[in-house]
Design an enzyme around this catalytic site. Structure first.
Site, mmCIF file in Angstrom:
data_model
loop_
_atom_site.group_PDB
_atom_site.id
_atom_site.type_symbol
_atom_site.label_atom_id
_atom_site.label_comp_id
_atom_site.label_asym_id
_atom_site.label_seq_id
_atom_site.Cartn_x
_atom_site.Cartn_y
_atom_site.Cartn_z
ATOM 1 N N LYS A 128 2.948 -0.536 -11.438
ATOM 2 C CA LYS A 128 1.575 -0.790 -10.957
ATOM 3 C C LYS A 128 0.569 -0.263 -11.983
ATOM 4 C CE LYS A 128 -0.298 1.346 -7.192
ATOM 5 N NZ LYS A 128 -1.468 2.036 -7.776
ATOM 6 N N GLU A 197 -7.911 -1.632 -2.813
ATOM 7 C CA GLU A 197 -8.230 -0.317 -2.241
ATOM 8 C C GLU A 197 -9.722 -0.191 -1.963
ATOM 9 O OE1 GLU A 197 -6.437 3.038 -4.203
ATOM 10 O OE2 GLU A 197 -7.612 4.477 -3.050
HETATM 11 O O1 KIV Z 1 -1.129 6.381 -6.115
HETATM 12 C C1 KIV Z 1 -1.043 5.862 -4.995
HETATM 13 O O2 KIV Z 1 -0.404 6.379 -4.078
HETATM 14 C C2 KIV Z 1 -1.702 4.580 -4.803
HETATM 15 C C3 KIV Z 1 -1.855 4.061 -3.402
HETATM 16 C C4 KIV Z 1 -2.741 4.894 -2.597
HETATM 17 C C5 KIV Z 1 -2.229 2.629 -3.367
HETATM 18 O O3 KIV Z 1 -2.129 3.978 -5.737
#
Ligand code: KIV
Length: 279
Positions: A128, A197
């Protein structure tokens, strides 16, 4: 069974029996079925998530705050992420595991490729990244080389200093249009999922219908394809919890029961409620 010490009868029905893949998640979206994501960091909780039917576990760089005691995600390193991805991968063999790339480890496409490979070799099945248009080339490069990517738009915590705090994004029309355009661009560049988010619920709903890949909301209303919460918030461990989260332990007998309640409330469209969303 080293991770099985917190058993609960409430978790036995929904255990994942097959490995969740990108295809599984895309199929759930096309069937209009919601799926569940939890940000967690250790083998024990990862095993519990598998038993509760949590389709995706995110080893988020939120661990900088929830586990390591920092004030933001910015100090998190590749070594921290690898340590926790490895632990989660040992505990859970069925959920799809996403690993965050930490601050400044994907500033160039080549950095992204090198560091994403390390996260994948630690046991993640997807990485991600936070950001919009500027990441399109990187997303394309990773995707072409067999690394699935989850994009992250709206409130992007690694940019907290640029954003001037943890604020809801996309409230004015220009910003909302930019987030929508970025979502389309990243989906077309090859992203497989997008976290949205802290954006208004109506904007998240609009993005969810505009793109073919699943959206995962956090503080983005109930009309996304999936929801994500941080395990510490689900279990009421956060001193000042964000309004978009919920302590599910208050409605359960034990920790597996709280996780199971989160799963069933997301799937039934009960969570998030209006009180957990932004207009
Ligand atoms: O770092 C994280 O846990 C996240 C989520 C809150 C989406 O990016």
């Amino acid at each position: 069974m080293p991770y099985n010490t917190l058993n609960s009868t409430s978790t036995t029905n929904s255990t994942l029996t097959k490995q969740v893949t990108v295809k599984t998640l895309h199929k759930l979206k096309s069937n209009g079925e919601k799926f569940v994501v939890i940000a967690l960091y250790d083998a024990h909780m990862a095993a519990m998530a598998q038993r509760c039917g949590v389709e995706v576990v995110l080893v988020g760089d939120s661990l900088g705050m929830t586990v390591l005691g920092y004030d933001s995600t910015i100090p998190v390193t590749m070594e921290h992420m690898i340590y926790h991805v490895e632990a989660v991968a040992r505990g859970n063999k069925k959920s799809l595991i996403i690993g965050d790339l930490p601050f400044m480890t994907y500033a160039t496409p080549n950095d992204a490729l090198h560091n994403a490979a390390r996260i994948m070799q630690a046991g993640a099945q997807m990485v991600k990244l936070e950001g919009g248009e500027w990441l399109a080339e990187t997303v394309h490069m990773l995707s072409e080389r067999g690394i699935p990517v989850c994009a992250h738009l709206g409130l992007t915590p690694q940019s907290v200093n640029k954003l001037g705090g943890y604020r809801v994004q996309g409230r004015d029309q220009a910003n909302a249009e930019k987030i929508l355009a970025d979502a389309k661009l990243l989906a077309n560049a090859g992203a497989d999922l997008i976290v949205l988010e802290c954006i208004p619920a109506a904007l998240a709903a609009q993005i969810t219908t505009a793109i073919y890949i699943p959206t995962i909301g956090i503080g983005a209303g109930k009309n996304t394809d999936a929801q994500v919460l941080v395990i510490n918030d689900i279990l009421g461990l956060t001193e000042q919890p964000p309004t978009f989260s919920k302590n599910f332990l208050l409605e359960a007998n034990d920790i597996p029961g709280a996780m199971q309640k989160y799963v069933s409330d997301v799937k039934a469209g009960i969570f998030p409620g209006e009180e957990n969303s932004f207009s």
